[in-house]
Design a protein around this motif. Structure first.
Motif, PDB file in Angstrom:
ATOM      1  N   LEU A 273       0.812  -1.216   0.000  1.00 34.39           N
ATOM      2  CA  LEU A 273       0.000   0.000   0.000  1.00 34.39           C
ATOM      3  C   LEU A 273       0.848   1.271   0.000  1.00 34.39           C
ATOM      4  N   LYS A 274       1.749   1.377   0.958  1.00 36.47           N
ATOM      5  CA  LYS A 274       2.485   2.635   1.100  1.00 36.47           C
ATOM      6  C   LYS A 274       3.693   2.741   0.173  1.00 36.47           C
ATOM      7  N   ASP A 275       4.325   1.609  -0.107  1.00 33.71           N
ATOM      8  CA  ASP A 275       5.523   1.666  -0.937  1.00 33.71           C
ATOM      9  C   ASP A 275       5.190   1.462  -2.412  1.00 33.71           C
ATOM     10  N   GLU A 276       4.692   0.281  -2.758  1.00 32.70           N
ATOM     11  CA  GLU A 276       4.428   0.001  -4.164  1.00 32.70           C
ATOM     12  C   GLU A 276       3.369   0.930  -4.756  1.00 32.70           C
ATOM     13  N   LEU A 277       2.259   1.109  -4.044  1.00 36.33           N
ATOM     14  CA  LEU A 277       1.198   1.979  -4.569  1.00 36.33           C
ATOM     15  C   LEU A 277       1.427   3.448  -4.246  1.00 36.33           C
ATOM     16  N   GLY A 278       2.376   3.755  -3.384  1.00 38.14           N
ATOM     17  CA  GLY A 278       2.667   5.146  -3.070  1.00 38.14           C
ATOM     18  C   GLY A 278       1.536   5.861  -2.370  1.00 38.14           C
ATOM     19  N   PHE A 279       0.796   5.136  -1.523  1.00 35.98           N
ATOM     20  CA  PHE A 279      -0.321   5.744  -0.800  1.00 35.98           C
ATOM     21  C   PHE A 279       0.202   6.791   0.176  1.00 35.98           C
ATOM     22  N   GLN A 280      -0.358   8.004   0.098  1.00 35.47           N
ATOM     23  CA  GLN A 280       0.122   9.124   0.909  1.00 35.47           C
ATOM     24  C   GLN A 280      -0.789   9.459   2.085  1.00 35.47           C
ATOM     25  N   GLY A 281      -1.961   8.861   2.137  1.00 34.02           N
ATOM     26  CA  GLY A 281      -2.879   9.142   3.228  1.00 34.02           C
ATOM     27  C   GLY A 281      -2.578   8.274   4.433  1.00 34.02           C
ATOM     28  N   PHE A 282      -3.583   8.088   5.298  1.00 35.98           N
ATOM     29  CA  PHE A 282      -3.367   7.338   6.530  1.00 35.98           C
ATOM     30  C   PHE A 282      -4.188   6.056   6.552  1.00 35.98           C
ATOM     31  N   ILE A 283      -3.644   5.063   7.248  1.00 34.00           N
ATOM     32  CA  ILE A 283      -4.304   3.769   7.413  1.00 34.00           C
ATOM     33  C   ILE A 283      -4.926   3.723   8.800  1.00 34.00           C
TER      34      ILE A 283
END
Length: 865
Positions: A273-283
Motif C-alpha cells: 500500500l504505502k511503498d508500491e502503490l505510493g499511498f500518501q494518506g493514513f491507514i
C-alpha cells in the motif's frame, strides 16, 4: 485509569517480537517489510496538502500527535469513531463515520442505492455524482472521514454478506467505482476511506468474539491465503485505483492475510500500500482490528479505531502506550511524525481548514439533548441539531436506482402501457409494518428490501415502496390495481392472479449483511442463494396461473433462478438490487418505460450454487486455530471462473436488455506512441522528523487540572516512572529486542521497481495508454436508449482468463443513429504481475481485444500487434 494495564498488554505483545509470524510453519506466511514508508512531499496531488500538514504538525507536541492517532474509545463521543482534539491549535476532534449508503444512525439524511446497484449502471458520471452527494451530506453533519467506498469484499463468494456494499467481483468495474466515488466524496470536502484492505471476503470468523457468540471455537480470526499474483491482478487492483484517485484514508481489515493480521501486516501496509502503490494518506484500523501496540505502528498503521482494545474498556494499545513507546525509542520519532503528517495531509487535501463547524449529530441517540460523552454519561448538552442535509438528492437516488435496474428477461410484456389490471404480489412490494427503521441497523427482512444490514446501513428519511408507487401510477392510468403484500396468502393470491387480463408483478428478495447480526440463521453471509421467505415457490405458483407474470428481484447479489426463469408465463425478470429510499419510484419508472433500462448485471447468475467454484467457509477447518481459507482459484472468480470451467450459467456478467435494440460494427485499433516501460530506480529521502518532544516523563503525566472522563482514552501516563507506567516487570529492553529488523530505520530507502516516483497508484507508466479501440454502435430500434459497450481483452497466456473487462462506456443513442465507442487499454491492462521480477510485465502471448454488450456476447474482435 487503566493506563498501566494497557501499557503492560502492549509491551507484552511486543515481546512476541515477530508479530507477523505467529503461525504453524505449514501454513501460508506473510513476509515482513520494514521500515514503514514515510510521506513523499512531491507526490502528485499531495504537494499542497503535505506543505500545510508539515506546517501544522511541526507545531504539535508528542501528546498532541498521539491524541491525533488514537481513537477516544467506543461511544466516548458523538461519532462511530473519533480521535482526540488539538484545542491548543484550534483543531476539533476528527469524526470517522459510516456508511456506504448514507450517514449511519442519524436523521434528515438520504439513503442511496448500494455500491453494487451503482455499479450496475456502468455509468462513471452517476457513480461520481453519488459519491459527491454522499460527501456533501457527510460534511453537512460534521463528518471528517466517510467510511467508504468498499472494494473489500470484492465478491469472491456470491454468498458474501457485505458484497452489496462494494461494487462487483470484477476488479476493473470495482476500480472505476472506487475511483469515481473517491473523487466525488473528496470534491465535496469529506475524506474518503477505502475499505476493507484486503481479502475480507466473508463475515464468518472475521472476529474471534463474534465467532464465539455463534458457538464456533476459534482462537484467532480466519486467514485469507492469497498468492502474490492473485493479490496484484485481482484484489489489489481496485485499491490501486483508489490510491491513484487520491483517497485520503484506507481501513485495514479484521481477518488475517497469510496468517498475519491485516492491521499489523507489514507486507500489506508497508510494502503493497504505502511503498508500491505510493499511498500518501493514513491507514486506520477497522473497529477492534488492532492487536498490538508498537508492532502495529511500525507495520504501517496510522490511526487506531475506535481506540480501545475492546469496546468500552478504556484500555488501548496506543494512547499512553504510544506516548511511552516514542519516548523510550521503541517507536521511532519519524513514525509518529509521519502518522500525524498523513492524517493532516488527508484532512487538508479535501479543502478543510482548521476552523471546522461542530459535529451536529450523535450516533448513540436521536434525542436532541444528552451526554456528549455517551459511555461516561458526561457533558449533558445539545448533541443532535437535526440538520437536514438531503438537498435534492432524492432525484439522484431515483435516477441511479432506475438506471441500475437490470432487465434480465423480456419477451415483450414491458414496458407497461396503461395495462387493464395489475396484481402486485409479495411482501417485498410493501412496507415493514413496524416502520422502515424499526429493526436496528436494518437487521431484518420485513417488507421491501431497499438496504442490507449492518454498519453499512442508515436511517431512511422515507421509503417509497413499490406498492405505493405502482398504485399511484395505476390510479393515474385508470388501471385496476390490487396488491397482496405477503408471500403466504396463497388462496387469496390464486384467486387474484387467475382473473382475466391480469398482469402479475411478483416482488421477491434475498438479504444479507454484517456478521454481528443474524437474520433467520444467516450470520451475515447468506446460507444459500435461494430467494427468501419462500420466494421461489411464490414465483412458481403465480406463474403457473398467470400467463403474464413479471418478476422483480431485490437482492444483495445473485440468486438461483434456474427452476423458473425460462417459464414462458414469466414474461420479464428484473434485478433491482438494493435501491435505497426511492425504490418504488425507480422500479415504476423502468416498468412503465419512463426510463429505458440499460443497466448490466455486475456479477454472473449461475445455474447452481456449485457452479461458482467458491463458497463461504461456514465451519472452521483448523481445530481451534485460525481457519485457513486458501484462495486456490487465483484470479478465476465470477465470470472468469465460468469461462474457464465452462460451468452452467443463466445470465452472464455484463448482461442487460433494453426496450430498443443495438447493432455493433467496425472495430478499429489504434496504437499509441507510448515509450517502453522503465522500472523505477533510486532512493527516497531520509525520513523527516521534527525533534520537538521531551524525553522527561514528567511532561506526560495526566494533568491535575484536567477532568478524567470514564473510559475515555488519553495520551497521558499515570506516573512518571517508566517501569510502573508500563506495568512490565521486564521494562527497559531496546527496540531491536522487540521489533523485526529495520523496523525503526529512518535512512533513505530503495524505491521498488513497480512503485512510482512521486506517483500514487504505482509506476505512472503503468497508466500509459497503449491502444485505443473504437467501434460503431447503432440504435436499430424505435426509441432512444442508452447502450453499454464493453471492452474485453485476452492476454493469451495459458493461466490467463479467457477474457477480462478493461473498459466500458454508457452512451445515449437515438433511433437510427450511429455513435462511436472509444475504449482505452493501458499498459497495466495488458500486463501480468511477475512475482519473480516483482513488477508488471507484458507477456509474449498474442493479445486479442473484444467489444460487445456483455462478457459472452463479443461479436467484434481484433488482434493487437
Amino acid at each position: 485509569m487503566q493506563f498501566a494495564y494497557a501499557a503492560y498488554m502492549s509491551l507484552l505483545l511486543l515481546t512476541l517480537a515477530h508479530d507477523q509470524h505467529r503461525w504453524n510453519q505449514s501454513l501460508a506466511t506473510s513476509d515482513p517489510f520494514y521500515p514503514s514508508p514515510w510521506m513523499d512531499p512531491n507526490a502528485d496531488g499531495w504537494q499542497e496538502a503535505y506543505a500545510k500538514a508539515r506546517a501544522f504538525v511541526s507545531q504539535m507536541t508528542l501528546l498532541e500527535k498521539v491524541n491525533l492517532t488514537t481513537g477516544t474509545g467506543w461511544a466516548s463521543e458523538q461519532c462511530v469513531g473519533q480521535v482526540g482534539a488539538i484545542p491548543r491549535l484550534g483543531l476539533r476532534s476528527l469524526c470517522m463515520h459510516d456508511a456506504p449508503v448514507g450517514i449511519r444512525g442519524t436523521d434528515y439524511n438520504s439513503v442511496f442505492p448500494s455500491g453494487q446497484t451503482a455499479a450496475a449502471t456502468f455509468d462513471r458520471a452517476l457513480i461520481h455524482q453519488r459519491g459527491y452527494a454522499m460527501g456533501m451530506e457527510a460534511k453537512g453533519k460534521g463528518v471528517t472521514v466517510l467510511l467508504g467506498p468498499v472494494a473489500g469484499p470484492l465478491g469472491r463468494m456470491p454468498e458474501g454478506g457485505r458484497n452489496w456494499e462494494g461494487f462487483s467481483p470484477d476488479p476493473v468495474l470495482t476500480g472505476i467505482g472506487m475511483m469515481e466515488s473517491v473523487r466525488g466524496i473528496q470534491e465535496a470536502g469529506t475524506v474518503a476511506c477505502a475499505k476493507h484492505f484486503i481479502g475480507n471476503e466473508q463475515e464468518h470468523f472475521r472476529q474471534v468474539g463474534e465467532a464465539h457468540g455463534y458457538g464456533y471455537n476459534i482462537s484467532e480470526t480466519l486467514s485469507s491465503n492469497i498468492d502474490d499474483k492473485t493479490m496484484h491482478e485481482l484484489y489489489l487492483w481496485p485499491f490501486a485505483d483508489a490510491v491513484r484517485a487520491g483517497v485520503g484514508s484506507v481501513m485495514c481489515s479484521y481477518q488475517q492475510v497469510n496468517n498475519s493480521y491485516g492491521c499489523q501486516n507489514s507486507k500489506l501496509l508497508n510494502n503493497l500500500l504505502k511503498d508500491e502503490l505510493g499511498f500518501q494518506g493514513f491507514i486506520m484500523s477497522d473497529w477492534q482490528a488492532q492487536h498490538t501496540g508498537a508492532a502495529s505502528a511500525v507495520a504501517g498503521l496510522d490511526m487506531s479505531m475506535p481506540g480501545d482494545t475492546e469496546f468500552n474498556t478504556g484500555v488501548s494499545y496506543w494512547g499512553a502506550n504510544l506516548t511511552l513507546a516514542v519516548v523510550n525509542g521503541t517507536v521511532p520519532e519519524y513514525r509518529i511524525d509521519d502518522m500525524a503528517l498523513r492524517i493532516m495531509a488527508a484532512y487538508f487535501k479535501v479543502g478543510k481548514t482548521i476552523e471546522q463547524p461542530p459535529i451536529n449529530m450523535d450516533f448513540w441517540t436521536s434525542d436532541t439533548y444528552g451526554p456528549v460523552h455517551w459511555a461516561a454519561g458526561k457533558g449533558y448538552q445539545q448533541i443532535n441539531f437535526h440538520v437536514d442535509v438531503r438537498g435534492d438528492h432524492g432525484n439522484l437516488i431515483r435516477e441511479i436506482a432506475a438506471k441500475g435496474t437490470v432487465l434480465l428477461k423480456n419477451t415483450g410484456s414491458l414496458p407497461l402501457n396503461k395495462p387493464k389490471f395489475v396484481a402486485v404480489i409479495g411482501e417485498d412490494a410493501g412496507p415493514n409494518p413496524n416502520g422502515p427503521n424499526s429493526c436496528p441497523d436494518r437487521g431484518c427482512d420485513n417488507g421491501t428490501l431497499a438496504m442490507g444490514w449492518g454498519s453499512g446501513s442508515a436511517n431512511f428519511p422515507y421509503l417509497v415502496t413499490p406498492d405505493y408507487a405502482l398504485q399511484a401510477q395505476a390510479i393515474k392510468d385508470g388501471t385496476r390495481y390490487e396488491s397482496i403484500l405477503t408471500n403466504y396468502a396463497w388462496s387469496q393470491t390464486k384467486a387474484l392472479v387467475s382473473q382475466a387480463n391480469a398482469t402479475a408483478i411478483v416482488f421477491v428478495n434475498a438479504d444479507s449483511g454484517e456478521g454481528y447480526i443474524n437474520v433467520d440463521g444467516n450470520e451475515g453471509d447468506r446460507k444459500n442463494l435461494t430467494l427468501w421467505r419462500s420466494g421461489d415457490a411464490l414465483v412458481k405458483n403465480v406463474s403457473s396461473l398467470c400467463s403474464n407474470t413479471i418478476v422483480v428481484i431485490h437482492s444483495t447479489g445473485p440468486v438461483l433462478v434456474t427452476d423458473w426463469y425460462d417459464n414462458p408465463n414469466i414474461t420479464a425478470i428484473l434485478w433491482a438490487g438494493i435501491p435505497g429510499q426511492e425504490s418504488g419510484n425507480s422500479i415504476t419508472d423502468v416498468l412503465y418505460g419512463k426510463v429505458n433500462p440499460s443497466a448490466r448485471t455486475p456479477f454472473t447468475w449461475g445455474a447452481t450454487r456449485e457452479s461458482y467454484g467458491t463458497d463461504v467457509m461456514y465451519k472452521p477447518n483448523n481445530g481451534d486455530g485460525p481457519p485457513q481459507q486458501d484462495f486456490a482459484e487465483g484470479v478465476f472468480i465470477d465470470y472468469r471462473y465460468f469461462d474457464k470451467a465452462d460451468t452452467p450459467l443463466i445470465y452472464e456478467f455484463g448482461h442487460g436488455l433494453s426496450y430498443t435494440t443495438f447493432e455493433y460494427s467496425n472495430i478499429r485499433v489504434e496504437k499509441s506512441n507510448a515509450g517502453t516501460y522503465t522500472p523505477t530506480t533510486g532512493k527516497t529521502a531520509a525520513a523527516p522528523t521534527f525533534g520537538n518532544f521531551s524525553t522527561n516523563l514528567e511532561d506526560y503525566v495526566f494533568p491535575t487540572n484536567l477532568e478524567y472522563i470514564y473510559q475515555y482514552i488519553y495520551p497521558y501516563l499515570n506516573t512518571s516512572d517508566a517501569r510502573n507506567a508500563s506495568a512490565d516487570p521486564h521494562y527497559g529492553g531496546t527496540a531491536e529486542e522487540f521489533l523485526p529488523p529495520h523496523a525503526t530505520d529512518s535512512s533513505p530507502q530503495p524505491l521498488l521497481r513497480a512503485a512510482g516516483r512521486s506517483s500514487p497508484g504505482g509506476n505512472r507508466q503503468l497508466y500509459d495508454v497503449l491502444y485505443t479501440v473504437t467501434a460503431d454502435i447503432k440504435n436499430t430500434g424505435a426509441i432512444p436508449g442508452d447502450e453499454v459497450p464493453q471492452l474485453y481483452v485476452s492476454l493469451g497466456g495459458p493461466d490467463d482468463p479467457k477474457v477480462q473487462l478493461r473498459d466500458f462506456d454508457r452512451i445515449r443513442i437515438d433511433p437510427g443513429q450511429t455513435v462511436p465507442f472509444r475504449g482505452k487499454l493501458t499498459r497495466r491492462d495488458l500486463s501480468n504481475w511477475d512475482p519473480a521480477v516483482q513488477d508488471w510485465v507484458i507477456s509474449e502471448y498474442p493479445k486479442t481485444v473484444f467489444v460487445g454488450p456483455s462478457s459472452r456476447k463479443l461479436a467484434l474482435k481484433a488482434d493487437l500487434s
